[in-house]
Design an enzyme around this catalytic site. Structure first.
Site, PDB file in Angstrom:
ATOM      1  N   TYR A   1       0.723  -1.296  -0.127  1.00 15.97           N
ATOM      2  CA  TYR A   1      -0.025  -0.052   0.058  1.00 15.97           C
ATOM      3  C   TYR A   1       0.824   1.160   0.077  1.00 15.97           C
ATOM      4  O   TYR A   1       0.772   2.213  -0.747  1.00 15.97           O
ATOM      5  CB  TYR A   1      -0.982   0.067   1.251  1.00 15.97           C
ATOM      6  CG  TYR A   1      -1.906   0.949   1.176  1.00 15.97           C
ATOM      7  CD1 TYR A   1      -3.145   0.939   0.639  1.00 15.97           C
ATOM      8  CD2 TYR A   1      -1.782   2.365   1.976  1.00 15.97           C
ATOM      9  CE1 TYR A   1      -4.008   1.919   0.547  1.00 15.97           C
ATOM     10  CE2 TYR A   1      -2.482   3.341   1.983  1.00 15.97           C
ATOM     11  CZ  TYR A   1      -3.894   3.333   1.332  1.00 15.97           C
ATOM     12  OH  TYR A   1      -4.768   4.193   1.278  1.00 15.97           O
TER      13      TYR A   1
ATOM     14  N   LYS B   1       0.928   4.063  -3.169  1.00 17.63           N
ATOM     15  CA  LYS B   1       0.441   5.538  -2.802  1.00 17.63           C
ATOM     16  C   LYS B   1       1.699   6.450  -2.759  1.00 17.63           C
ATOM     17  O   LYS B   1       1.593   7.463  -3.662  1.00 17.63           O
ATOM     18  CB  LYS B   1      -0.019   5.505  -1.545  1.00 17.63           C
ATOM     19  CG  LYS B   1      -1.491   4.684  -1.267  1.00 17.63           C
ATOM     20  CD  LYS B   1      -2.405   5.331  -2.297  1.00 17.63           C
ATOM     21  CE  LYS B   1      -3.979   4.558  -1.965  1.00 17.63           C
ATOM     22  NZ  LYS B   1      -4.732   5.209  -2.921  1.00 17.63           N
TER      23      LYS B   1
END
Length: 252
Positions: A156, A160
């Site tokens: 993640y 991002k």
């Protein structure tokens, strides 16, 4: 809901992904209530049915499908027609907070597919329409995890960070053609995104830090307010920025 601006999106068509719940839904609702035509997509059909009920009487098209699939992107373009003024890439998934030693290939690939590849493909698809019109705004939802390494798992966090790089690249290459690309970096938000802690080691590393510095969770409406501002002409001189909407977390 935070105050809306009547007529701000009148005459505009805006695509919103992840529109069935959370930040995506709040964004779609706000745009529709401010006069915009919304093309809303989500992987769960029932959520879009509920959205259609809530926005009865507003200009709404819905597309059920996975944002990573080309057929979903094709259906979004058909629903949008010959113009797209704005794109909000909101759909995203978490990674069970898995650290580098524990992340599996399937998690890595799925997280990158939803969080980065899907937004890239949809942005690539709508850019020709925006460029032809000489104007368009893309807003990608990044995360506090795009600003630091202690917020989520490795997949993640990496995805991002990549969303920020993608956003800035779009702004650089297509800014001269009238395109603006910006990102919002939420902190904790009260949504239904699944975020189980799948690693005992990660819990021991992240947990104590989070308890000390993470502000109270924001509402989805608060994030929608930031996203719609970046989509609107009110931010006409803003391009390539990452706007934290995190209650001040990023300054700690």
């Amino acid at each position: 809901m935070t105050d809306t601006t009547a007529g701000r999106f009148t005459g505009s068509t805006v695509v919103v992904t992840g529109a069935g719940s959370g930040i995506g839904r709040a964004t779609a609702v706000r745009i529709a209530r401010e006069g915009g035509r919304v093309v809303a997509t989500d992987v769960v059909a029932d959520r879009l049915d509920d959205l259609r009920t809530e926005l009865d009487g507003h200009d709404l098209e819905t597309v059920v499908g996975d944002v990573t699939a080309q057929e979903t992107i094709d259906a979004v373009l058909v629903a949008a027609g010959d113009r797209v003024d704005g794109l909000a890439n909101v759909a995203g998934i978490m990674d069970r907070f898995l650290p580098p030693t524990e992340v599996d290939d399937a998690t890595w690939e799925r997280v990158f597919s939803v969080n980065l590849t899907g937004p890239m493909r949809l942005t690539r698809a709508v850019l020709p329409l925006m460029i032809a019109a000489g104007k368009g705004s893309v807003v990608n939802v990044a995360s506090e995890a795009a600003l630091r390494g202690s917020t989520a798992g490795v997949a993640y966090t990496s995805s991002k960070h990549a969303v920020v790089g993608f956003t800035r690249s779009v702004a650089f290459f297509h800014g001269p053609q009238g395109i603006r690309a910006n990102a919002v970096a939420p902190g904790a938000v009260a949504t239904n995104i699944e975020a189980p802690m799948g690693s005992e080691y990660a819990a021991g590393r992240i947990g104590p830090i989070s308890q000390l510095i993470v502000p109270a969770a924001a509402s989805a409406d608060q994030l929608a307010a930031a996203i719609t501002w970046l989509l609107s002409d009110g931010s006409a001189n803003v391009n390539g920025v990452v706007l934290p909407s995190d209650g001040g977390w990023s300054v700690v």
